[in-house]
Motif scaffolding. Structure first.
Motif, PDB file in Angstrom:
ATOM      1  N   GLU A   1      -9.477  -4.023  -9.057  1.00 44.82           N
ATOM      2  CA  GLU A   1     -10.104  -3.495 -10.275  1.00 44.82           C
ATOM      3  C   GLU A   1      -9.518  -2.102 -10.464  1.00 44.82           C
ATOM      4  OE1 GLU A   1     -14.610  -3.538 -11.351  1.00 44.82           O
ATOM      5  OE2 GLU A   1     -14.233  -1.638 -10.326  1.00 44.82           O
ATOM      6  N   TRP A   2      -8.894  -1.854 -11.629  1.00 46.63           N
ATOM      7  CA  TRP A   2      -8.209  -0.587 -11.821  1.00 46.63           C
ATOM      8  C   TRP A   2      -8.063  -0.230 -13.302  1.00 46.63           C
ATOM      9  CZ3 TRP A   2      -4.269  -2.273 -14.729  1.00 46.63           C
ATOM     10  CH2 TRP A   2      -3.692  -3.507 -14.440  1.00 46.63           C
ATOM     11  N   VAL A   3      -7.688   1.022 -13.510  1.00 42.81           N
ATOM     12  CA  VAL A   3      -7.351   1.546 -14.842  1.00 42.81           C
ATOM     13  C   VAL A   3      -5.990   2.208 -14.715  1.00 42.81           C
ATOM     14  CG1 VAL A   3      -7.964   3.235 -16.626  1.00 42.81           C
ATOM     15  CG2 VAL A   3      -9.761   1.939 -15.472  1.00 42.81           C
ATOM     16  N   GLU A   4      -5.104   1.930 -15.668  1.00 39.94           N
ATOM     17  CA  GLU A   4      -3.804   2.595 -15.690  1.00 39.94           C
ATOM     18  C   GLU A   4      -3.809   3.692 -16.749  1.00 39.94           C
ATOM     19  OE1 GLU A   4      -0.610  -0.711 -14.132  1.00 39.94           O
ATOM     20  OE2 GLU A   4      -0.679  -0.274 -16.274  1.00 39.94           O
TER      21      GLU A   4
ATOM     22  N   ILE B   1      -5.544   3.834 -11.140  1.00 43.24           N
ATOM     23  CA  ILE B   1      -6.716   4.323 -10.421  1.00 43.24           C
ATOM     24  C   ILE B   1      -7.536   3.115 -10.004  1.00 43.24           C
ATOM     25  CG2 ILE B   1      -8.791   5.748 -10.532  1.00 43.24           C
ATOM     26  CD1 ILE B   1      -5.952   6.412 -12.910  1.00 43.24           C
ATOM     27  N   HIS B   2      -7.562   2.848  -8.690  1.00 43.72           N
ATOM     28  CA  HIS B   2      -8.274   1.704  -8.118  1.00 43.72           C
ATOM     29  C   HIS B   2      -9.705   2.107  -7.778  1.00 43.72           C
ATOM     30  CE1 HIS B   2      -4.417  -0.415  -7.440  1.00 43.72           C
ATOM     31  NE2 HIS B   2      -3.949   0.803  -7.212  1.00 43.72           N
ATOM     32  N   SER B   3     -10.611   1.144  -7.774  1.00 41.75           N
ATOM     33  CA  SER B   3     -12.012   1.435  -7.468  1.00 41.75           C
ATOM     34  C   SER B   3     -12.272   1.618  -5.979  1.00 41.75           C
ATOM     35  CB  SER B   3     -12.920   0.323  -7.998  1.00 41.75           C
ATOM     36  OG  SER B   3     -12.858   0.279  -9.401  1.00 41.75           O
ATOM     37  N   GLY B   4     -11.551   0.896  -5.115  1.00 45.32           N
ATOM     38  CA  GLY B   4     -11.822   0.909  -3.677  1.00 45.32           C
ATOM     39  C   GLY B   4     -11.199   2.063  -2.926  1.00 45.32           C
ATOM     40  N   ASN B   5     -11.065   1.857  -1.617  1.00 43.35           N
ATOM     41  CA  ASN B   5     -10.519   2.860  -0.707  1.00 43.35           C
ATOM     42  C   ASN B   5      -9.026   2.656  -0.513  1.00 43.35           C
ATOM     43  OD1 ASN B   5     -12.905   4.394   0.469  1.00 43.35           O
ATOM     44  ND2 ASN B   5     -13.558   2.267   0.639  1.00 43.35           N
ATOM     45  N   GLY B   6      -8.321   3.754  -0.276  1.00 46.73           N
ATOM     46  CA  GLY B   6      -6.901   3.681  -0.004  1.00 46.73           C
ATOM     47  C   GLY B   6      -6.315   5.070   0.105  1.00 46.73           C
TER      48      GLY B   6
ATOM     49  N   LEU C   1      -3.961   5.860  -7.184  1.00 44.50           N
ATOM     50  CA  LEU C   1      -5.059   6.716  -6.731  1.00 44.50           C
ATOM     51  C   LEU C   1      -6.256   5.816  -6.434  1.00 44.50           C
ATOM     52  CD1 LEU C   1      -4.779   9.502  -9.451  1.00 44.50           C
ATOM     53  CD2 LEU C   1      -3.837   9.531  -7.137  1.00 44.50           C
ATOM     54  N   PHE C   2      -7.137   6.283  -5.540  1.00 44.16           N
ATOM     55  CA  PHE C   2      -8.271   5.468  -5.118  1.00 44.16           C
ATOM     56  C   PHE C   2      -9.563   6.261  -5.270  1.00 44.16           C
ATOM     57  CE2 PHE C   2      -4.457   3.917  -3.187  1.00 44.16           C
ATOM     58  CZ  PHE C   2      -4.583   2.544  -3.292  1.00 44.16           C
ATOM     59  N   GLN C   3     -10.571   5.604  -5.859  1.00 43.85           N
ATOM     60  CA  GLN C   3     -11.859   6.262  -6.076  1.00 43.85           C
ATOM     61  C   GLN C   3     -12.710   6.268  -4.814  1.00 43.85           C
ATOM     62  OE1 GLN C   3     -14.017   5.533  -9.745  1.00 43.85           O
ATOM     63  NE2 GLN C   3     -12.284   4.358 -10.536  1.00 43.85           N
TER      64      GLN C   3
END
Length: 156
Positions: free
Chosen positions: A67-70, A109-114, A121-123
């Motif tokens: 799940e992400w936003v570019e 921008i991803h929702s999870g960890n990373g 980028l990770f939220q």
């Protein structure tokens, strides 16, 4: 007296006409300056959204990161997103740190960890951010001004 008032009227008319000519000449220059001013401001936009991660929504990190936003920088200059935010309709907010997006580049921008990179980028969340059926992603600059929004579906 009448010749003096005629002279005053002629001088006044000449001054008004000269003012009109100067104003008319300045108007295109002012409009052009405004165009240049607009070009100096970054044009960054939400280019794609993957709100519904493929497969089962099992809250695994793999599913959350699907799940992400570019966000795309459409300008010829790099843009620092420090202090910018990305929000959903429910008020979940991601605040950009010292993130620099290169010219004509896209970041996801991803929702999870990373681990953050130049392109991802990770939220660092443990739950989904974006509603699969209907939501709005809002990108705001460091002054809180809305830069772009992307909506999908219809809220009830």
């Amino acid at each position: 007296m009448s010749s003096a008032s005629s002279s005053v009227r002629r001088i006044a008319a000449t001054v008004l006409a000269a003012g009109a000519v100067v104003s008319a000449a300045a108007l295109p220059a002012a409009a052009h300056d405004g165009d240049r001013h607009q070009q100096r401001h970054p044009r960054v936009e939400i280019s794609r959204v993957q709100a519904d991660s493929p497969g089962r929504d099992d809250r695994s990190n793999r599913s959350l990161n699907a799940e992400w936003v570019e966000i795309t920088n459409t300008t010829r200059d790099a843009v620092n997103l420090r202090g910018w935010t990305l929000r959903d309709s429910d008020g979940n907010r991601y605040r950009f740190d010292n993130v620099r997006i290169a010219r004509h580049a896209t970041i996801r921008i991803h929702s999870g960890n990373g681990r953050d990179t130049r392109t991802d980028l990770f939220q660092d969340r443990r739950d989904y951010v974006w509603d699969n059926r209907a939501d709005t992603a809002t990108l705001r600059d460091d002054r809180g001004r809305t830069v772009d929004t992307e909506s999908w579906g219809r809220r009830r």
